[in-house]
Structure formats: C-alpha cells, structure tokens
Design an enzyme around this catalytic site. Sequence first.
Site, PDB file in Angstrom:
ATOM      1  N   CYS A 125     -10.997  -4.706  -0.115  1.00 55.62           N
ATOM      2  CA  CYS A 125     -11.709  -4.020   0.250  1.00 55.62           C
ATOM      3  C   CYS A 125     -12.238  -3.773  -1.576  1.00 55.62           C
ATOM      4  O   CYS A 125     -11.905  -4.538  -2.033  1.00 55.62           O
ATOM      5  CB  CYS A 125     -11.379  -2.130   0.103  1.00 55.62           C
ATOM      6  N   CYS A 184     -11.226  -3.649  -4.860  1.00 51.03           N
ATOM      7  CA  CYS A 184     -10.124  -3.962  -5.447  1.00 51.03           C
ATOM      8  C   CYS A 184     -10.577  -5.617  -5.566  1.00 51.03           C
ATOM      9  O   CYS A 184     -10.345  -5.593  -6.512  1.00 51.03           O
ATOM     10  CB  CYS A 184      -8.865  -4.513  -4.190  1.00 51.03           C
ATOM     11  N   ASN A 192       0.854  -0.798   0.193  1.00 55.08           N
ATOM     12  CA  ASN A 192      -0.561  -0.450   0.081  1.00 55.08           C
ATOM     13  C   ASN A 192       0.652   1.310  -0.204  1.00 55.08           C
ATOM     14  O   ASN A 192       1.931   1.295   0.195  1.00 55.08           O
ATOM     15  CB  ASN A 192      -1.015  -0.238   1.280  1.00 55.08           C
ATOM     16  N   CYS A 202      -4.227   0.794  -1.593  1.00 58.09           N
ATOM     17  CA  CYS A 202      -4.028  -1.210  -2.192  1.00 58.09           C
ATOM     18  C   CYS A 202      -2.902  -1.243  -2.222  1.00 58.09           C
ATOM     19  O   CYS A 202      -2.569  -1.053  -3.802  1.00 58.09           O
ATOM     20  CB  CYS A 202      -5.627  -1.463  -1.815  1.00 58.09           C
ATOM     21  N   GLU A 230      -2.786  -4.375  -3.129  1.00 60.22           N
ATOM     22  CA  GLU A 230      -3.721  -5.334  -4.611  1.00 60.22           C
ATOM     23  C   GLU A 230      -3.296  -4.475  -5.617  1.00 60.22           C
ATOM     24  O   GLU A 230      -3.115  -4.893  -6.766  1.00 60.22           O
ATOM     25  CB  GLU A 230      -4.915  -5.621  -4.262  1.00 60.22           C
ATOM     26  N   GLU A 236       0.518   5.267   0.733  1.00 62.44           N
ATOM     27  CA  GLU A 236      -0.712   6.729   1.732  1.00 62.44           C
ATOM     28  C   GLU A 236       0.031   7.504   0.890  1.00 62.44           C
ATOM     29  O   GLU A 236       1.253   8.516   0.121  1.00 62.44           O
ATOM     30  CB  GLU A 236      -0.702   6.181   2.502  1.00 62.44           C
TER      31      GLU A 236
HETATM   32 ZN   LIG Z   1      -8.158  -2.230  -2.072  1.00 64.54          ZN
END
Ligand SMILES: [Zn+2]
Length: 156
Positions: A106, A109, A56, A67, A69, A58
Amino acid sequence: MNSSERFASIDELDSESKYLIHKAKEATQHSYAPYSRFHVGAAVILDDNTLILGSNQENAAYPLCMCAERVALYSLGHLFPEKKIIKIAVVAHKKSSKDLTPAAPCGACRQVLVEYEHRQQAKIQIVFMTDNMVWMKYPDAEMLLPGSFGNVHLLS
Ligand SMILES: [Zn+2]
C-alpha cells in the site's frame, strides 16, 4: 536492474526472490486477519542474510491495523539498525484458499520503504504478485512512490 521486471511464473524469478516468497507465505500463518480475512506475509533479507518476517495484524478498531511489510520493517529497524535491507517479498492469500492472490504494497508501506532506503543509503528490491498472477520485481522503493515526502522537505 534499473527498471521493473515482470515474470509470468514464479519459476522465472531468481532463487533469492523465490526463497523470500516461500518465507513470506509461511509468515501468513501468523497473520491476524479476522476482519478482512486477507492474510499477508512479508519476508525481508538483510545484507548479512538475516531474515525478518512480518504478517498483517488487524484490530477491531480498524485504523489500528498494521500491514505485514511495516511489521517486518519496524521490527528490523529496532533489532538491526546497522544492517541494510537487500530485498522484501510480499504475498497474500484469502482465508478461504492457500493459493496466493495479488497483493501490492500500500502507499503507506511504500513511504516507509522509501524512508528505509534513504536511511541506509542503498536501494531495496521489492517483489510481489500483481494482477493475472504476474510477479513484479522493482529495483528500488523510489520507483514505487515517485515524488515521495522525505527529510529534505522537513529540513529545507
Ligand atoms: Zn501497507
């Protein structure tokens, strides 16, 4: 495998899943998570055993965070557009501890995983830890996002 599977311990998982979990954990070392302090790693294996990792990333402008993924998926989509994804494992730990903590993909994703599944016309297995340290393995992304938006909605 036509339904999700639950594993009380990582030891019960297949060797490929364990390998991907190990690599996903390594990928968390490159996580940039100064705000959430929630370090996520993803490991994807392709049909020729190529391994792609993501973590991830940020940003102080929070909506720009990405993310693990999708970092991995978009990377392989660019680097290896002809190869097929077999499986993805996702793990996370908090900054304060190297012990893995539950982290499910999430919704965004899941939507991207469904798109890649349609694109490659083959299922993608998904492995992650859920509550109570139980590991879940799903046979395909559609199962994680029933009724998802797809190209049929744009083309009809
Ligand atoms: Zn995600």
